[in-house]
Design an enzyme around this catalytic site. Structure first.
Site, short mmCIF file in Angstrom:
data_model
loop_
_atom_site.label_atom_id
_atom_site.label_comp_id
_atom_site.label_asym_id
_atom_site.label_seq_id
_atom_site.Cartn_x
_atom_site.Cartn_y
_atom_site.Cartn_z
N ARG A 273 -0.96 4.27 13.57
CA ARG A 273 -0.07 3.40 14.19
C ARG A 273 -0.38 3.54 15.77
O ARG A 273 -0.73 4.64 16.22
CB ARG A 273 1.53 3.82 14.39
CG ARG A 273 2.17 3.42 12.90
CD ARG A 273 2.68 1.97 12.90
NE ARG A 273 3.31 1.70 11.99
CZ ARG A 273 2.74 0.99 10.85
NH1 ARG A 273 1.55 0.79 10.86
NH2 ARG A 273 3.43 0.53 9.74
N LYS B 92 3.46 -7.73 12.00
CA LYS B 92 2.86 -7.75 10.90
C LYS B 92 3.00 -9.43 10.15
O LYS B 92 4.23 -9.88 9.89
CB LYS B 92 3.41 -7.06 9.85
CG LYS B 92 2.45 -7.16 8.31
CD LYS B 92 2.55 -5.54 7.65
CE LYS B 92 1.96 -5.68 6.50
NZ LYS B 92 1.92 -4.25 5.61
N ARG C 34 0.79 -1.22 0.15
CA ARG C 34 0.12 -0.18 -0.04
C ARG C 34 0.80 1.21 -0.10
O ARG C 34 2.11 1.21 0.36
CB ARG C 34 -0.92 -0.13 1.26
CG ARG C 34 -2.05 -1.04 1.07
CD ARG C 34 -2.91 -0.80 2.33
NE ARG C 34 -3.58 0.46 2.38
CZ ARG C 34 -3.23 1.16 3.20
NH1 ARG C 34 -2.53 0.82 4.38
NH2 ARG C 34 -4.09 2.44 3.65
C1 BTN Z 1 0.96 -4.09 2.29
O1 BTN Z 1 0.85 -4.46 3.41
O2 BTN Z 1 1.21 -2.77 2.07
C2 BTN Z 1 0.24 -4.74 1.22
C3 BTN Z 1 1.05 -5.92 0.72
C4 BTN Z 1 0.53 -6.67 -0.23
C5 BTN Z 1 1.60 -7.74 -1.12
C6 BTN Z 1 0.94 -8.67 -1.91
S1 BTN Z 1 1.93 -9.74 -2.31
C7 BTN Z 1 0.70 -10.36 -3.77
C8 BTN Z 1 0.47 -8.94 -4.30
N1 BTN Z 1 1.17 -8.71 -5.34
C9 BTN Z 1 1.79 -7.63 -5.18
O3 BTN Z 1 2.60 -6.74 -5.68
N2 BTN Z 1 1.31 -7.02 -3.63
C10 BTN Z 1 0.54 -8.00 -3.14
#
Ligand code: BTN
Length: 274
Positions: A268, A132, A63
């Protein structure tokens, strides 16, 4: 040379196809990002329901434009991360709260009893003891890029999920991550994907029909921030009072109750670095 794990593609497709006709599962050894690939396909006019799982992403995205780094891969069956995206057309009346509903579904699949204390950190991270465990990235594309569409027209929804299955490097991270094998020592990516795929599709369809309401109490039961002092990335401090019926975060600040719904704001527990 490493070989691909058995991702149980046929088994998952068979479990999901009755819910989602035409659904397919694809497993690839390496890709830039499963989200990027499904968004590329959608922009090229492909809107079929699909789950794309990759053993390695070279440009995983998180994100707020952050990169998503997966854990080092070992033996493929023991791969330390599960990274996949689910893509499907969806036309809810209101999209608010979708990412929270997805978080609820994944948390309940990973920790059905709640004993492992898998919590939801608004809007859609999964935490264990404030560390996380998993992240979710939701994106949508219009079916035909560039054309103005009516609100009820389905958009192509891409739900990307990254889950730490085994331990991962904590280098560069302010808070070390959590991983699933801490309480399920034998867990593998393929097992976990097979467990959560059908419930995830059912949850997305429930959201399409009923919105966030059926998920609100379930989110509250796992809310990692409720009752805690929090800090927003815009510098505001307050006490988190939980999540509203539209999925917005409610923070009691010196200036009153603030509803946070923007994707651009991070939150947070107070004292924890952004
Ligand atoms: C976050 O924590 O900010 C979101 C992470 C999301 C990761 C997943 S892995 C599969 C999919 N492909 C990506 O490039 N991102 C999501």
């Amino acid at each position: 040379m490493s070989t691909m794990a058995d991702w149980f593609e046929d088994r998952i497709a068979a479990a999901v196809a009755p819910l989602l006709p035409g659904f397919a599962v694809e497993a690839v050894a390496e890709i830039d990002s499963t989200n990027t690939e499904l968004m590329r396909r959608a922009r090229a006019g492909r809107a079929e329901p699909v789950l794309l799982v990759a053993e390695r992403q070279t440009a995983g995205r998180g994100r707020l434009g952050r990169p998503w780094q997966s854990a080092q891969q070992g033996e493929q069956q023991n791969a330390a991360s599960l990274t996949f995206s689910l893509g499907l057309p969806l036309a809810p009346r209101d999209w608010s709260g979708l990412s929270l509903a997805v978080g609820v579904s994944v948390a309940e699949s990973l920790d059905p009893s709640g004993d492992a204390k898998v919590a939801l950190k608004w809007p859609n991270d999964l935490w264990v003891n404030d560390r996380k465990l998993a992240g979710i990235l939701i994106e949508t594309a219009m079916p035909h890029a560039g054309r103005a569409e009516a609100a009820a027209t389905p958009r192509y929804l891409v739900i990307g999920i990254g889950i730490n299955i085994g331990p991962r490097e904590a280098e560069g991270m302010r808070t070390p991550p959590a991983w699933l094998r801490q309480w399920r020592p034998d867990a593998t990516g393929p097992d976990v994907l097979a467990e959560l795929a059908a419930p995830l599709v059912r949850s997305v369809q429930a959201f399409e029909a009923q919105g966030f309401a059926p998920f609100a109490e379930r989110f509250a039961a796992r809310d990692a921030l409720r009752g805690r002092e929090v800090q927003l990335s815009d510098g505001t401090f307050g006490t988190c009072e939980g999540v509203g019926w539209g999925g917005e975060l409610q923070v009691r600040t010196a200036g009153g109750l603030q509803m946070v719904s923007s994707d651009e704001v991070s939150v947070r527990p107070r004292g924890m670095a952004f």
